[in-house]
Write a protein that holds these residues in place. Structure first.
Motif, PDB file in Angstrom:
ATOM      1  N   PHE A 146     -57.849 -38.282 -42.794  1.00  0.00           N
ATOM      2  CA  PHE A 146     -56.888 -37.801 -41.809  1.00  0.00           C
ATOM      3  C   PHE A 146     -57.494 -37.724 -40.407  1.00  0.00           C
ATOM      4  O   PHE A 146     -56.801 -37.941 -39.418  1.00  0.00           O
ATOM      5  N   ARG A 147     -58.782 -37.456 -40.321  1.00  0.00           N
ATOM      6  CA  ARG A 147     -59.445 -37.447 -39.020  1.00  0.00           C
ATOM      7  C   ARG A 147     -59.426 -38.848 -38.410  1.00  0.00           C
ATOM      8  O   ARG A 147     -59.121 -39.020 -37.231  1.00  0.00           O
ATOM      9  N   LYS A 148     -59.737 -39.871 -39.212  1.00  0.00           N
ATOM     10  CA  LYS A 148     -59.717 -41.246 -38.719  1.00  0.00           C
ATOM     11  C   LYS A 148     -58.296 -41.668 -38.369  1.00  0.00           C
ATOM     12  O   LYS A 148     -58.061 -42.320 -37.347  1.00  0.00           O
ATOM     13  N   ALA A 149     -57.348 -41.297 -39.199  1.00  0.00           N
ATOM     14  CA  ALA A 149     -55.946 -41.613 -38.898  1.00  0.00           C
ATOM     15  C   ALA A 149     -55.538 -40.968 -37.581  1.00  0.00           C
ATOM     16  O   ALA A 149     -54.880 -41.599 -36.744  1.00  0.00           O
ATOM     17  N   SER A 150     -55.956 -39.736 -37.372  1.00  0.00           N
ATOM     18  CA  SER A 150     -55.634 -39.018 -36.142  1.00  0.00           C
ATOM     19  C   SER A 150     -56.228 -39.702 -34.918  1.00  0.00           C
ATOM     20  O   SER A 150     -55.539 -39.903 -33.911  1.00  0.00           O
ATOM     21  N   THR A 151     -57.504 -40.063 -34.987  1.00  0.00           N
ATOM     22  CA  THR A 151     -58.127 -40.726 -33.833  1.00  0.00           C
ATOM     23  C   THR A 151     -57.503 -42.096 -33.580  1.00  0.00           C
ATOM     24  O   THR A 151     -57.392 -42.525 -32.429  1.00  0.00           O
ATOM     25  N   THR A 152     -57.065 -42.750 -34.636  1.00  0.00           N
ATOM     26  CA  THR A 152     -56.378 -44.036 -34.477  1.00  0.00           C
ATOM     27  C   THR A 152     -55.045 -43.831 -33.773  1.00  0.00           C
ATOM     28  O   THR A 152     -54.683 -44.587 -32.865  1.00  0.00           O
ATOM     29  N   LEU A 153     -54.312 -42.804 -34.151  1.00  0.00           N
ATOM     30  CA  LEU A 153     -53.022 -42.527 -33.521  1.00  0.00           C
ATOM     31  C   LEU A 153     -53.181 -42.093 -32.066  1.00  0.00           C
ATOM     32  O   LEU A 153     -52.312 -42.361 -31.239  1.00  0.00           O
ATOM     33  N   MET A 154     -54.280 -41.439 -31.760  1.00  0.00           N
ATOM     34  CA  MET A 154     -54.511 -40.995 -30.383  1.00  0.00           C
ATOM     35  C   MET A 154     -54.687 -42.176 -29.433  1.00  0.00           C
ATOM     36  O   MET A 154     -54.534 -42.031 -28.219  1.00  0.00           O
TER      37      MET A 154
ATOM     38  N   ALA B 278     -52.746 -46.501 -38.906  1.00  0.00           N
ATOM     39  CA  ALA B 278     -53.576 -45.298 -38.950  1.00  0.00           C
ATOM     40  C   ALA B 278     -53.883 -44.897 -40.389  1.00  0.00           C
ATOM     41  O   ALA B 278     -55.004 -44.505 -40.710  1.00  0.00           O
ATOM     42  N   PHE B 279     -52.881 -45.014 -41.256  1.00  0.00           N
ATOM     43  CA  PHE B 279     -53.094 -44.703 -42.671  1.00  0.00           C
ATOM     44  C   PHE B 279     -54.129 -45.655 -43.262  1.00  0.00           C
ATOM     45  O   PHE B 279     -55.028 -45.248 -43.996  1.00  0.00           O
ATOM     46  N   ARG B 280     -54.015 -46.940 -42.913  1.00  0.00           N
ATOM     47  CA  ARG B 280     -54.977 -47.932 -43.400  1.00  0.00           C
ATOM     48  C   ARG B 280     -56.381 -47.635 -42.862  1.00  0.00           C
ATOM     49  O   ARG B 280     -57.363 -47.715 -43.605  1.00  0.00           O
ATOM     50  N   ALA B 281     -56.469 -47.283 -41.592  1.00  0.00           N
ATOM     51  CA  ALA B 281     -57.773 -46.938 -41.006  1.00  0.00           C
ATOM     52  C   ALA B 281     -58.377 -45.734 -41.724  1.00  0.00           C
ATOM     53  O   ALA B 281     -59.584 -45.679 -41.955  1.00  0.00           O
ATOM     54  N   GLY B 282     -57.539 -44.787 -42.096  1.00  0.00           N
ATOM     55  CA  GLY B 282     -58.012 -43.630 -42.846  1.00  0.00           C
ATOM     56  C   GLY B 282     -58.546 -44.016 -44.209  1.00  0.00           C
ATOM     57  O   GLY B 282     -59.593 -43.530 -44.644  1.00  0.00           O
ATOM     58  N   ALA B 283     -57.835 -44.910 -44.891  1.00  0.00           N
ATOM     59  CA  ALA B 283     -58.306 -45.390 -46.197  1.00  0.00           C
ATOM     60  C   ALA B 283     -59.638 -46.122 -46.046  1.00  0.00           C
ATOM     61  O   ALA B 283     -60.538 -45.962 -46.876  1.00  0.00           O
ATOM     62  N   GLU B 284     -59.760 -46.904 -44.990  1.00  0.00           N
ATOM     63  CA  GLU B 284     -61.024 -47.613 -44.743  1.00  0.00           C
ATOM     64  C   GLU B 284     -62.166 -46.646 -44.457  1.00  0.00           C
ATOM     65  O   GLU B 284     -63.310 -46.895 -44.839  1.00  0.00           O
TER      66      GLU B 284
END
Length: 132
Positions: free
Chosen positions: A12-20, A35-41
């Motif tokens: 969720f932190r990675k998803a958040s930074t991606t969305l920002m 963002a969800f995909r980036a979080g999974a990665e």
């Protein structure tokens, strides 16, 4: 699972930074899916596993692929279904390459889905009911 909490936090932190990094007014469905995909990665990177390792990634990656494929609308129900299918498939995997399950024998693993993958499926299933 043993480390699911911290891995989900990293996701969720990675998803958040991606969305920002979004440049428009608001967040588009495509950006949310990415963002969800980036979080999974991020889970894969920090956890050292990949899809097929018998971990939560066996639910996260199919869910994220479903979200990305749809394009203009995030298909949470489809993502939840893909996550459940991925989680259920872990019950047929006779070994784990990562996570706490990698300490267990084939006899113990067979027929039991990975707890982290099941948790992801349950979360997305609940979410899909709320946003439906």
């Amino acid at each position: 699972g043993g480390t699911s909490g911290i891995l989900l936090e990293l996701m969720f932190r990675k998803a958040s930074t991606t969305l920002m990094q979004s440049t428009g007014e608001g967040i588009t469905s495509k950006e949310l899916a990415k963002a969800f995909r980036a979080g999974a990665e991020a889970v894969s990177f920090y956890g050292g596993a990949q899809e097929g390792s018998r971990t939560m990634l066996d639910a996260l990656y199919p869910a994220s692929a479903t979200m990305v494929e749809v394009g203009s609308v995030v298909d949470i129900k489809g993502a939840a279904e893909a996550a459940r299918k991925g989680a259920d498939a872990t019950a047929a995997m006779d070994h784990a390459e990562a996570g706490r399950s990698n300490y267990l024998s084939k006899e113990v693993l067979m027929g039991t889905p990975d707890p982290g993958a099941v948790a992801v499926a349950v979360i997305l299933e609940a979410f899909s009911k709320v946003v439906a």
